[in-house]
Design an enzyme around this catalytic site. Structure first.
Site, PDB file in Angstrom:
ATOM      1  N   TYR A  11       0.818  -1.220   0.000  1.00 20.18           N
ATOM      2  CA  TYR A  11       0.000   0.000   0.000  1.00 20.18           C
ATOM      3  C   TYR A  11       0.855   1.276   0.000  1.00 20.18           C
ATOM      4  CZ  TYR A  11      -3.340   3.378   2.100  1.00 20.18           C
ATOM      5  OH  TYR A  11      -4.112   4.460   2.393  1.00 20.18           O
ATOM      6  N   TYR A 141       4.586  -6.708  16.841  1.00 23.57           N
ATOM      7  CA  TYR A 141       4.745  -5.874  15.646  1.00 23.57           C
ATOM      8  C   TYR A 141       5.545  -4.616  15.985  1.00 23.57           C
ATOM      9  CZ  TYR A 141       3.558  -2.218  12.320  1.00 23.57           C
ATOM     10  OH  TYR A 141       3.642  -1.168  11.450  1.00 23.57           O
TER      11      TYR A 141
HETATM   12  N1  UFG Z   1     -11.817   0.140  14.478  1.00 22.74           N
HETATM   13  C1  UFG Z   1     -13.142  -0.137  14.694  1.00 22.74           C
HETATM   14  N2  UFG Z   1     -13.737  -1.067  13.898  1.00 22.74           N
HETATM   15  C2  UFG Z   1     -13.074  -1.729  12.908  1.00 22.74           C
HETATM   16  C3  UFG Z   1     -11.713  -1.449  12.703  1.00 22.74           C
HETATM   17  C4  UFG Z   1     -11.114  -0.504  13.510  1.00 22.74           C
HETATM   18  O1  UFG Z   1     -13.782   0.428  15.571  1.00 22.74           O
HETATM   19  O2  UFG Z   1     -13.686  -2.576  12.245  1.00 22.74           O
HETATM   20  C5  UFG Z   1     -11.168   1.157  15.307  1.00 22.74           C
HETATM   21  C6  UFG Z   1      -9.973   0.640  16.078  1.00 22.74           C
HETATM   22  O3  UFG Z   1     -10.375   0.103  17.307  1.00 22.74           O
HETATM   23  C7  UFG Z   1      -9.137   1.903  16.218  1.00 22.74           C
HETATM   24  C8  UFG Z   1      -9.450   2.699  14.954  1.00 22.74           C
HETATM   25  O4  UFG Z   1     -10.664   2.150  14.455  1.00 22.74           O
HETATM   26  O5  UFG Z   1      -9.566   2.636  17.310  1.00 22.74           O
HETATM   27  C9  UFG Z   1      -8.399   2.567  13.883  1.00 22.74           C
HETATM   28  O6  UFG Z   1      -8.125   1.173  13.722  1.00 22.74           O
HETATM   29  P1  UFG Z   1      -7.207   0.618  12.539  1.00 22.74           P
HETATM   30  O7  UFG Z   1      -7.192  -0.872  12.685  1.00 22.74           O
HETATM   31  O8  UFG Z   1      -7.623   1.204  11.260  1.00 22.74           O
HETATM   32  O9  UFG Z   1      -5.782   1.209  12.874  1.00 22.74           O
HETATM   33  P2  UFG Z   1      -4.931   1.111  14.226  1.00 22.74           P
HETATM   34  O10 UFG Z   1      -4.974   2.466  14.856  1.00 22.74           O
HETATM   35  O11 UFG Z   1      -5.294  -0.033  15.062  1.00 22.74           O
HETATM   36  O12 UFG Z   1      -3.538   0.711  13.623  1.00 22.74           O
HETATM   37  C10 UFG Z   1      -2.630   1.654  13.213  1.00 22.74           C
HETATM   38  C11 UFG Z   1      -1.750   1.077  12.131  1.00 22.74           C
HETATM   39  C12 UFG Z   1      -0.889  -0.017  12.701  1.00 22.74           C
HETATM   40  C13 UFG Z   1      -0.178   0.492  13.914  1.00 22.74           C
HETATM   41  C14 UFG Z   1      -1.165   0.989  14.922  1.00 22.74           C
HETATM   42  C15 UFG Z   1      -0.515   1.531  16.157  1.00 22.74           C
HETATM   43  O13 UFG Z   1      -2.528   0.563  11.081  1.00 22.74           O
HETATM   44  O14 UFG Z   1       0.048  -0.427  11.736  1.00 22.74           O
HETATM   45  O15 UFG Z   1      -1.913   2.038  14.345  1.00 22.74           O
HETATM   46  O16 UFG Z   1      -1.414   1.448  17.231  1.00 22.74           O
HETATM   47  F1  UFG Z   1       0.555  -0.475  14.487  1.00 22.74           F
END
Ligand code: UFG
Length: 329
Positions: A11, A141
């Site tokens: 990506y 990770y």
């Molecule tokens: N979320 C939902 N529903 C979903 C998916 C996500 O409510 O179906 C929420 C998550 O709980 C989070 C937010 O949306 O609060 C963003 O979630 P993502 O999975 O899109 O991204 P993250 O913040 O978990 O992950 C990002 C990067 C990772 C990194 C991480 C660090 O994608 O590579 O931040 O915490 F490691």
């Protein structure tokens, strides 16, 4: 410059390759196509299919290409997967990284811009997060990314390699050509947009009892073109060390879903479910160091515009890069 891009079929690597080529640089992509997509490799780039865990392959590639710099994107990047299979993360992200660094030494490649992450900070004490925040990752990770930062720092002291660590916050959005297509998809924006495309029934909100104004988690969503542009600044400037890449502004899960509803005109049903283990309430970058020292600033900071670019890409690629693979229901 001739730039060697590991993970150029992924990506962030695909979009950065596109921008590098647009800016007149030469690019060689090195990717094992394990999680990336052949169709995401810009046709103007040279391509070597290879795996960083294959020491001979990466040594041979760098000896042949003799690039001016490496942009290192290739890695596993799913927090949840890393909690189940830590060995995959240490093998690919640390051992693969070590092979790359050693191959750079052997080939005399001086500079590496490494895709690091805000996950190296774990649960920060202070938000917005500066580069001085303690690094205490909460999952393999983040740990694997921190380990490779430290290894590169020692290679800087001992061997004179010039490493730049770009600690990404939440990458999102798309260009007209390249966008986000993970399998499995776990990221918020693509999952919400799949509801609007009719590929999923609803979006699940992971917790609404966080200590935030609307109770849902806050993240710093940074447009992929801004991220890519920061890599070009890091290549062109004589800098080393760590830089946070974010906008400095956070948006809650509810705000993101609302922005997607407005852009798509779809009701996007959402249900609150339990918290996802390991999610910090609020992760927002302080991008001041990157602004000061890289001469970079996020340009696309409007969440509607960010989501809009992702929506255009998902509409033009409803099955992602692999039309023959049906979308996850
Ligand atoms: N979320 C939902 N529903 C979903 C998916 C996500 O409510 O179906 C929420 C998550 O709980 C989070 C937010 O949306 O609060 C963003 O979630 P993502 O999975 O899109 O991204 P993250 O913040 O978990 O992950 C990002 C990067 C990772 C990194 C991480 C660090 O994608 O590579 O931040 O915490 F490691």
């Amino acid at each position: 410059m001739h730039v060697f891009v590991t993970g150029g079929a992924g990506y962030i690597g695909s979009v950065t390759t596109e921008l590098l080529l647009d800016a007149g640089h030469r690019v060689t992509v090195f990717d094992n196509l394990g999680r990336g997509h052949r169709a995401a490799i810009d046709t103007r780039a040279s391509f070597i299919e290879g795996d960083l865990c294959d020491r001979d392959a990466i040594f041979g590639a760098l000896q042949t290409v003799q690039p001016d710099a490496v942009l290192h994107f290739a890695a596993f990047a799913l927090v949840g997967e890393s909690m189940e299979h830590p060995q995959m993360y240490f093998q690919n992200n640390v051992v693969g990284g070590l092979n790359l660094a050693d191959a750079m030494l052997a080939a005399g490649t001086p500079k590496i811009v490494f895709s690091s992450t805000c996950a190296t900070y774990g649960q920060p004490d202070l938000v917005p997060i500066t580069e001085e925040e303690k690094q205490l990752p909460q999952n393999p990770y983040g740990e694997s990314k921190l380990m490779f930062e430290k290894m590169l720092d020692w290679y800087r002291h001992i061997h004179g390699i010039q490493p730049v660590f770009l600690r990404y916050f939440n990458a999102c959005g798309a260009t007209e050509r390249f966008g986000e297509d993970h399998d499995p998809e776990t990221h918020l924006i693509p999952l919400v947009l799949r509801v609007a495309l009719g590929q999923r029934d609803e979006v699940k909100i992971f917790g609404s009892d966080y200590a935030t104004p609307d109770g849902t988690c806050i993240r710093d969503y940074i447009h992929i073109v801004d991220l890519a542009a920061a890599h070009i600044c890091a290549l062109e400037k004589d800098v080393v060390g760590a830089f946070n890449l974010g906008t400095g502004t956070g948006h809650s899960v509810l705000e993101v879903i609302e922005a997607c509803r407005a852009i798509t005109g779809h009701a996007i049903p959402a249900t609150v479910v339990d918290r996802r283990p390991g999610d910090p309430a609020r992760l927002v970058a302080s991008p001041r160091k990157a602004e000061r020292e890289l001469g970079w600033k996020a340009q696309c900071t409007d969440i509607a515009a960010i989501v809009g670019s992702a929506w255009r890409w998902h509409q033009s690629h409803p099955q992602g890069y692999n039309p023959e693979v049906s979308a996850i229901a």
